[in-house]
Design a protein around this motif. Structure first.
Motif, short mmCIF file in Angstrom:
data_model
loop_
_atom_site.label_atom_id
_atom_site.label_comp_id
_atom_site.label_asym_id
_atom_site.label_seq_id
_atom_site.Cartn_x
_atom_site.Cartn_y
_atom_site.Cartn_z
N GLU A 245 0.82 -1.21 0.00
CA GLU A 245 0.00 0.00 0.00
C GLU A 245 0.86 1.27 0.00
O GLU A 245 0.40 2.35 -0.37
CB GLU A 245 -0.94 -0.01 1.21
N THR A 246 2.12 1.11 0.42
CA THR A 246 3.07 2.23 0.44
C THR A 246 4.20 2.04 -0.55
O THR A 246 4.68 2.99 -1.16
CB THR A 246 3.67 2.40 1.86
N VAL A 247 4.62 0.78 -0.71
CA VAL A 247 5.73 0.45 -1.61
C VAL A 247 5.17 -0.40 -2.75
O VAL A 247 5.06 -1.63 -2.61
CB VAL A 247 6.85 -0.30 -0.87
N PRO A 248 4.80 0.20 -3.87
CA PRO A 248 4.19 -0.57 -4.98
C PRO A 248 5.10 -1.69 -5.46
O PRO A 248 6.32 -1.53 -5.56
CB PRO A 248 4.02 0.50 -6.07
N GLY A 249 4.48 -2.84 -5.72
CA GLY A 249 5.23 -3.96 -6.24
C GLY A 249 5.82 -4.86 -5.18
O GLY A 249 6.35 -5.93 -5.50
N PHE A 250 5.73 -4.45 -3.90
CA PHE A 250 6.26 -5.30 -2.83
C PHE A 250 5.21 -6.33 -2.45
O PHE A 250 4.04 -6.01 -2.26
CB PHE A 250 6.64 -4.48 -1.60
N GLY A 251 5.64 -7.56 -2.30
CA GLY A 251 4.74 -8.62 -1.85
C GLY A 251 5.54 -9.90 -1.67
O GLY A 251 6.23 -10.33 -2.59
N MET A 252 5.48 -10.47 -0.49
CA MET A 252 6.25 -11.67 -0.21
C MET A 252 5.31 -12.76 0.31
O MET A 252 4.60 -12.56 1.29
CB MET A 252 7.33 -11.40 0.83
N SER A 253 5.32 -13.89 -0.38
CA SER A 253 4.50 -15.02 0.03
C SER A 253 5.36 -16.01 0.79
O SER A 253 6.33 -16.55 0.27
CB SER A 253 3.88 -15.70 -1.20
N ASN A 254 5.01 -16.24 2.05
CA ASN A 254 5.68 -17.23 2.88
C ASN A 254 4.62 -18.23 3.30
O ASN A 254 3.61 -17.84 3.87
CB ASN A 254 6.31 -16.56 4.10
N TRP A 255 4.82 -19.49 2.99
CA TRP A 255 3.73 -20.45 3.13
C TRP A 255 4.21 -21.78 3.72
O TRP A 255 5.41 -22.04 3.82
CB TRP A 255 3.08 -20.72 1.77
N ALA A 256 3.25 -22.59 4.09
CA ALA A 256 3.49 -23.98 4.50
C ALA A 256 2.77 -24.88 3.51
O ALA A 256 1.55 -24.77 3.36
CB ALA A 256 2.96 -24.21 5.92
N GLY A 257 3.52 -25.72 2.83
CA GLY A 257 2.93 -26.59 1.81
C GLY A 257 3.26 -28.05 2.05
O GLY A 257 4.20 -28.39 2.77
N MET A 258 2.47 -28.91 1.44
CA MET A 258 2.65 -30.36 1.59
C MET A 258 3.13 -30.96 0.29
O MET A 258 2.64 -30.63 -0.79
CB MET A 258 1.32 -30.99 2.02
N PHE A 259 4.10 -31.89 0.42
CA PHE A 259 4.72 -32.52 -0.75
C PHE A 259 4.83 -34.03 -0.54
O PHE A 259 4.75 -34.54 0.58
CB PHE A 259 6.14 -31.97 -0.97
N LEU A 260 5.08 -34.73 -1.66
CA LEU A 260 5.38 -36.15 -1.70
C LEU A 260 6.68 -36.35 -2.48
O LEU A 260 7.05 -35.51 -3.29
CB LEU A 260 4.27 -36.92 -2.41
N PRO A 261 7.37 -37.47 -2.28
CA PRO A 261 8.53 -37.76 -3.13
C PRO A 261 8.10 -38.06 -4.56
O PRO A 261 6.96 -38.49 -4.80
CB PRO A 261 9.15 -39.01 -2.47
N LYS A 262 9.00 -37.85 -5.50
CA LYS A 262 8.69 -38.13 -6.90
C LYS A 262 8.35 -39.60 -7.06
O LYS A 262 8.80 -40.46 -6.31
CB LYS A 262 9.88 -37.77 -7.79
N GLY A 263 7.55 -39.88 -8.07
CA GLY A 263 7.15 -41.26 -8.34
C GLY A 263 5.89 -41.69 -7.62
O GLY A 263 5.37 -42.77 -7.88
N THR A 264 5.38 -40.86 -6.71
CA THR A 264 4.15 -41.20 -6.00
C THR A 264 2.98 -41.17 -6.98
O THR A 264 2.82 -40.21 -7.74
CB THR A 264 3.87 -40.21 -4.86
N PRO A 265 2.15 -42.21 -7.01
CA PRO A 265 1.02 -42.25 -7.95
C PRO A 265 0.08 -41.05 -7.81
O PRO A 265 -0.15 -40.55 -6.71
CB PRO A 265 0.31 -43.56 -7.59
N ASP A 266 -0.45 -40.60 -8.93
CA ASP A 266 -1.36 -39.45 -8.94
C ASP A 266 -2.59 -39.70 -8.07
O ASP A 266 -3.11 -38.76 -7.44
CB ASP A 266 -1.81 -39.12 -10.37
N ARG A 267 -3.05 -40.95 -8.02
CA ARG A 267 -4.27 -41.23 -7.25
C ARG A 267 -4.04 -40.96 -5.76
O ARG A 267 -4.95 -40.52 -5.04
CB ARG A 267 -4.74 -42.66 -7.48
N ILE A 268 -2.81 -41.22 -5.27
CA ILE A 268 -2.50 -40.95 -3.87
C ILE A 268 -2.39 -39.44 -3.64
O ILE A 268 -2.93 -38.90 -2.68
CB ILE A 268 -1.19 -41.66 -3.46
N ARG A 269 -1.71 -38.75 -4.55
CA ARG A 269 -1.62 -37.29 -4.46
C ARG A 269 -3.01 -36.65 -4.45
O ARG A 269 -3.29 -35.78 -3.62
CB ARG A 269 -0.82 -36.75 -5.64
N ASP A 270 -3.87 -37.10 -5.35
CA ASP A 270 -5.20 -36.51 -5.46
C ASP A 270 -6.06 -36.81 -4.22
O ASP A 270 -6.82 -35.95 -3.77
CB ASP A 270 -5.90 -37.01 -6.72
#
Length: 328
Positions: A245-270
């Motif tokens: 609102e004071t510094v145009p263009g400033f915005g930082m997204s800090n989040w908590a997300g969930m992941f799986l290792p590669k190779g995990t079937p899509d049905r489990i991810r979904d």
């Protein structure tokens, strides 16, 4: 009289059929059939640990299996992230992570021993971690505009303390420096609490801390929050303006997300996406996460979260190059 051989054949057939049940269940999508490990690459009691534990109990009830929290802190959260990334893609290892060991690490750390974009399967962004601009309470500035004006009048660099190189509070400060053109000096600490202690005694000028890290000092009245670093105002802190609102263009997204290792079937991810999205929006879970300084914000789909990761990596890569940042 019944033939004894017939009985023996029937018993053998029944045992064989029972032995085949687990394989049949797996073939028919019988996951999960054993406990699921949730890797948290931060110490117990922190924001990510809060998210993992808030979600685990209702998830256990839905999945019919226990979820075991495995805290593996170290190397800027990269240690635990690597452990999860190199685990089998069988649906029995999950990872709760932040940008520091995913999109930021890919931009900041040369020779990273895992590739967050290739070795991890995004499930969902579950919560936004609220960062706030915090200043010493005795200082005269009470909003971002006044802080910038004050900073320009000083004949020295403006010091900002963080929980370490590559952390969200570090990158938030560097982005603020870039957008405002202020002469700012980074002072890294081994934890956000230490930075808050020095801010309270005016050894520092400002911090871009998580709400959780700043909470105790804010409650004591020794420091004051003047803005949130999120792209827009937070529902948790509606009276605090966004920096943008004071510094145009400033915005930082800090989040908590969930992941799986590669190779995990899509049905489990979904399946996990569906369950996590519903559990995260339970009132009790939302309340617990809010107490940890976070706001539940679930991705619309795993694909949306994947796109977010790619876009953020480009932003952080540009920032790291522009400022020539180096990892610890």
């Amino acid at each position: 009289m019944t033939d004894p051989t017939f009985h023996r054949r029937r018993i053998v057939q029944m045992l064989a059929a029972l032995g085949a049940l687990p394989s049949l269940a797996m073939a028919q999508g019988g996951w999960p059939s054993r406990p699921i490990k949730v890797v948290v690459p931060f110490p117990a009691g922190g924001a990510l640990d809060t998210v993992a534990r808030a979600l685990s109990e209702p998830m256990q009830q839905r999945l019919g299996q226990s979820m075991v929290i495995d805290n593996k802190p170290g190397a800027g959260a990269r240690l635990g992230t690597e452990v999860a990334a190199k685990s089998p893609g069988d649906g029995y290892t999950l990872l709760v992570a932040t940008p520091s060991s995913t999109s930021v690490a890919l931009a900041l750390v040369p020779g990273l021993t895992y590739d967050p974009m290739k070795d991890l399967v995004p499930i969902a962004n579950l919560a936004e971690i609220i960062n706030v601009i915090v200043v010493p309470a005795p200082r005269p500035y009470r909003n971002v505009a006044e802080f910038v004006t004050w900073a320009r009048q000083q004949n020295r660099p403006i010091t900002f303390g963080t929980s370490g190189v590559g952390s969200a509070d570090h990158l938030g400060g560097e982005m603020f420096k870039l957008k405002t053109g202020l002469p700012m000096e980074h002072v890294p600490y081994k934890g956000g609490g230490l930075a808050m202690a020095d801010l309270a005694t005016e050894r520092l000028d400002v911090a871009f801390a998580t709400q959780a890290a700043a909470g105790p000092m804010l409650a004591s009245g020794k420091v004051r929050a003047i803005a949130v670093t999120t792209p827009t105002r937070s529902k948790l802190l509606p009276d605090l303006p966004a920096v943008s609102e004071t510094v145009p263009g400033f915005g930082m997204s800090n989040w908590a997300g969930m992941f799986l290792p590669k190779g995990t079937p899509d049905r489990i991810r979904d399946r996990l996406f569906k369950e996590f999205a519903e559990v995260a929006n339970m009132p009790a879970v939302r309340e617990t996460i809010a107490r940890g300084g976070m706001e539940v914000k679930v991705s619309q789909s795993p694909q949306e979260f994947s796109r977010q990761l790619h876009e953020e990596t480009q932003v952080w890569t540009a920032l790291v190059k522009a400022l020539d940042l180096k990892p610890e």
